[in-house]
Structures are given as C-alpha cells and as structure tokens.
Design a protein around this motif. Structure first.
Motif, short mmCIF file in Angstrom:
data_model
loop_
_atom_site.label_atom_id
_atom_site.label_comp_id
_atom_site.label_asym_id
_atom_site.label_seq_id
_atom_site.Cartn_x
_atom_site.Cartn_y
_atom_site.Cartn_z
N VAL A 74 0.87 -1.18 0.00
CA VAL A 74 0.00 0.00 0.00
C VAL A 74 0.90 1.23 0.00
O VAL A 74 1.70 1.42 0.91
N CYS A 75 0.81 2.04 -1.05
CA CYS A 75 1.58 3.29 -1.13
C CYS A 75 0.66 4.32 -1.75
O CYS A 75 0.47 4.37 -2.96
N ARG A 76 0.06 5.17 -0.90
CA ARG A 76 -1.01 6.05 -1.35
C ARG A 76 -0.67 7.52 -1.06
O ARG A 76 -0.17 7.85 0.00
N ASN A 77 -0.97 8.36 -2.06
CA ASN A 77 -0.85 9.81 -1.91
C ASN A 77 0.59 10.25 -1.60
O ASN A 77 0.82 11.19 -0.84
N VAL A 78 1.53 9.54 -2.21
CA VAL A 78 2.94 9.86 -2.05
C VAL A 78 3.58 10.12 -3.42
O VAL A 78 4.34 11.07 -3.60
N MET A 79 3.25 9.28 -4.38
CA MET A 79 3.89 9.35 -5.70
C MET A 79 3.66 10.69 -6.39
O MET A 79 4.47 11.11 -7.22
N ILE A 80 2.57 11.37 -6.07
CA ILE A 80 2.25 12.64 -6.72
C ILE A 80 3.32 13.70 -6.47
O ILE A 80 3.40 14.69 -7.20
N TYR A 81 4.17 13.51 -5.47
CA TYR A 81 5.20 14.49 -5.15
C TYR A 81 6.52 14.21 -5.86
O TYR A 81 7.44 15.02 -5.79
N PHE A 82 6.62 13.06 -6.56
CA PHE A 82 7.86 12.69 -7.23
C PHE A 82 7.84 13.04 -8.71
O PHE A 82 6.78 13.16 -9.33
N THR A 83 9.03 13.19 -9.28
CA THR A 83 9.15 13.39 -10.72
C THR A 83 8.72 12.12 -11.46
O THR A 83 8.65 11.04 -10.86
N GLU A 84 8.51 12.25 -12.76
CA GLU A 84 8.11 11.09 -13.56
C GLU A 84 9.20 10.02 -13.55
O GLU A 84 8.90 8.82 -13.49
N ASP A 85 10.45 10.43 -13.61
CA ASP A 85 11.55 9.46 -13.57
C ASP A 85 11.57 8.71 -12.25
O ASP A 85 11.78 7.48 -12.22
N ALA A 86 11.37 9.43 -11.15
CA ALA A 86 11.36 8.79 -9.83
C ALA A 86 10.19 7.83 -9.70
O ALA A 86 10.32 6.73 -9.15
N LYS A 87 9.02 8.22 -10.22
CA LYS A 87 7.85 7.33 -10.20
C LYS A 87 8.15 6.04 -10.95
O LYS A 87 7.79 4.95 -10.49
N HIS A 88 8.77 6.19 -12.10
CA HIS A 88 9.07 5.00 -12.93
C HIS A 88 9.96 4.01 -12.15
O HIS A 88 9.69 2.81 -12.13
N VAL A 89 10.98 4.55 -11.50
CA VAL A 89 11.88 3.70 -10.71
C VAL A 89 11.12 3.02 -9.58
O VAL A 89 11.27 1.81 -9.32
N LEU A 90 10.27 3.78 -8.88
CA LEU A 90 9.56 3.24 -7.72
C LEU A 90 8.54 2.19 -8.12
O LEU A 90 8.42 1.15 -7.45
N TYR A 91 7.80 2.43 -9.19
CA TYR A 91 6.81 1.44 -9.61
C TYR A 91 7.50 0.12 -9.97
O TYR A 91 6.99 -0.96 -9.67
#
Length: 259
Positions: free
Chosen positions: A202-219
């Motif tokens: 569960v990871c909610r309402n956190v990714m919106i603060y990251f850049t697209e590159d950071a989101k890609h890595v995290l997903y």
C-alpha cells in the motif's frame, strides 16, 4: 541565476548528508515549501540554511518533517478499503496461509492500523506480517505511540472505533492488540533496497510528489517486491496509465496486480 545555483547546491549537500535526493521530487513544490521554511528562520540563502541544519539537529528534524508529506487519516477513501476487505483479502486468504503486507510511506500510522483493523475483523491478523515504513523518524514515533485526534477517525466504522480505540485526555489511543502486529521501520523509498514476496503493498498519496523518472523507478521497485499475483494499492490521484510496462495489470480502481 544565483538563486537556482544556491538551491542546486543545497540539493547536492542534502543528498550527501541524508541520502535524500530532492531532485527526485517535483522541484516547484519542494522549492516553494523549503523556501518558506528557510525564510521562517531568517536565512537569505539555502547556503546559510544548510549550514544551520548541519549545526542544529532540531532544525534538521524540522526540515525532514516539512519535506515529507504527513497528511493521513484512517480509511482514507473508504470505498477502496471496502474493496480490499470484501474482495481482495478474502481472495488472498483463500490461497495463502500467511499474508505479507507493507504500508510504504505510512506517515503517522493511520494506514497500517487500518490494515490491521480490517485483518482483525477477517480473523487474519495473526496470519499476517505487517511492515510500515516512512522516511521521517518523527512521524514513525507518533505512529508507534498510536494517539490520534478525532478528526483522523471520521471514516472509521462505529464498531471498529469502539473496539480498537479508547479515549484519554481528548485523544483516541489505538489498541495494543493492533500495535503488536505492526513493525515500524525508517526507510528511504528512493534510496533503499526493498524486501520481496509481498502479497500487498500500500503506497497512497505519495507518488504525486515525485518526478516522472522517480515514479518510474519506484513502480518497478514495487513490482519487483511483490510476489506473482500480489497487489499494489495506490492513492486516488495516482492512477498508473501504462501498468503493463511494470508487469502490472489493473485489478480494480487504484489496485494493480503483478502478472
């Protein structure tokens, strides 16, 4: 511009000191938030502010608290938790003897305690391992204390409020029954390695603060940390538009299953 160089150098220094990479957060939001904090203390530049952070532990803690987004409540978006309780958890429990669950960026603990309450109601809490992590040690301490104001409980079902909380000095205290099943741990999502074989992340309402590159890595990191068939549960503003690139398929609104 000198202002841009000043902030860029601040980013480098903070990464060296804390392993937190501010460049992976959306710059406009982060710079605005930290400029307000810097000015509050009367510093004209980020260079002056960093030197103060180095010398003052309480100022460092304040910085960490401000840059992490600690807005949370129990059963946030109740209809999504209902899907988890009535559909996905029963499915998981039908195929697994023990569930391994992770609340990533758990803030002050409302999310992992919500998970624990739901699992308890399903009679599965003692068949589950619950990990809750956050970057901010201050909010983790609050989570472990388990003391909340009434506004955080507005979506908690009446029966659960009565069963899992007790009132004391104007606050609501989480039952020790739930606390003993949750392991709280400090973690940097962007920097640290993850455990694996999770049934649910569960990871909610956190990714919106990251850049697209950071989101890609995290997903991708989340996908690698899930077992086959495991679920990633995200926030109501964090739809993954191309889940297949990470090995996910859409299981329900804001739920993604690892194929």
């Amino acid at each position: 511009m000198l202002d841009d160089q000043d902030f860029a150098q601040f980013i480098v220094r903070i990464k060296q000191k804390t392993a937190i990479d501010l460049s992976q957060y959306k710059e406009a939001q982060m710079k605005r938030r930290l400029t307000t904090l810097r000015q509050k203390h009367g510093f004209q530049t980020f260079d002056e502010y960093y030197k103060a952070i180095e010398q003052n532990k309480s100022m460092l803690n304040e910085f960490l608290d401000r840059m992490t987004i600690n807005v949370s409540e129990f059963w946030r978006n109740p209809s999504r938790w209902e899907v988890l309780q009535k559909r996905f958890f029963p499915e998981m429990l039908g195929t697994s003897n023990r569930l391994k669950i992770w609340s990533a960026a758990c803030s002050t603990g409302e999310e992992p305690y919500t998970l624990a309450m739901i699992l308890s109601e399903l009679g599965a809490l003692n068949r589950s391992t619950l990990l809750a992590t956050d970057l901010d040690s201050g909010v983790l301490q609050k989570a472990m204390e388990g003391s909340y104001l009434e506004r955080s409980l507005r979506d908690v079902p009446a029966a659960s409020r009565q069963k899992y909380f007790k009132q004391a000095d104007g606050a609501y205290l989480v039952s020790d029954t739930l606390k003993q099943f949750i392991q709280f741990k400090q973690q940097n999502l962007l920097h640290d390695t993850f455990d694996n074989s999770f049934d649910l992340i569960v990871c909610r309402n956190v990714m919106i603060y990251f850049t697209e590159d950071a989101k890609h890595v995290l997903y991708q990191k989340f996908a690698n940390a899930l077992k086959s068939g495991g679920l990633l549960f995200v926030g109501s503003t964090e739809q993954i538009f191309s889940p297949a690139q990470y090995g996910f398929e859409t299981a329900d609104t804001f739920f993604y299953r690892k194929v």
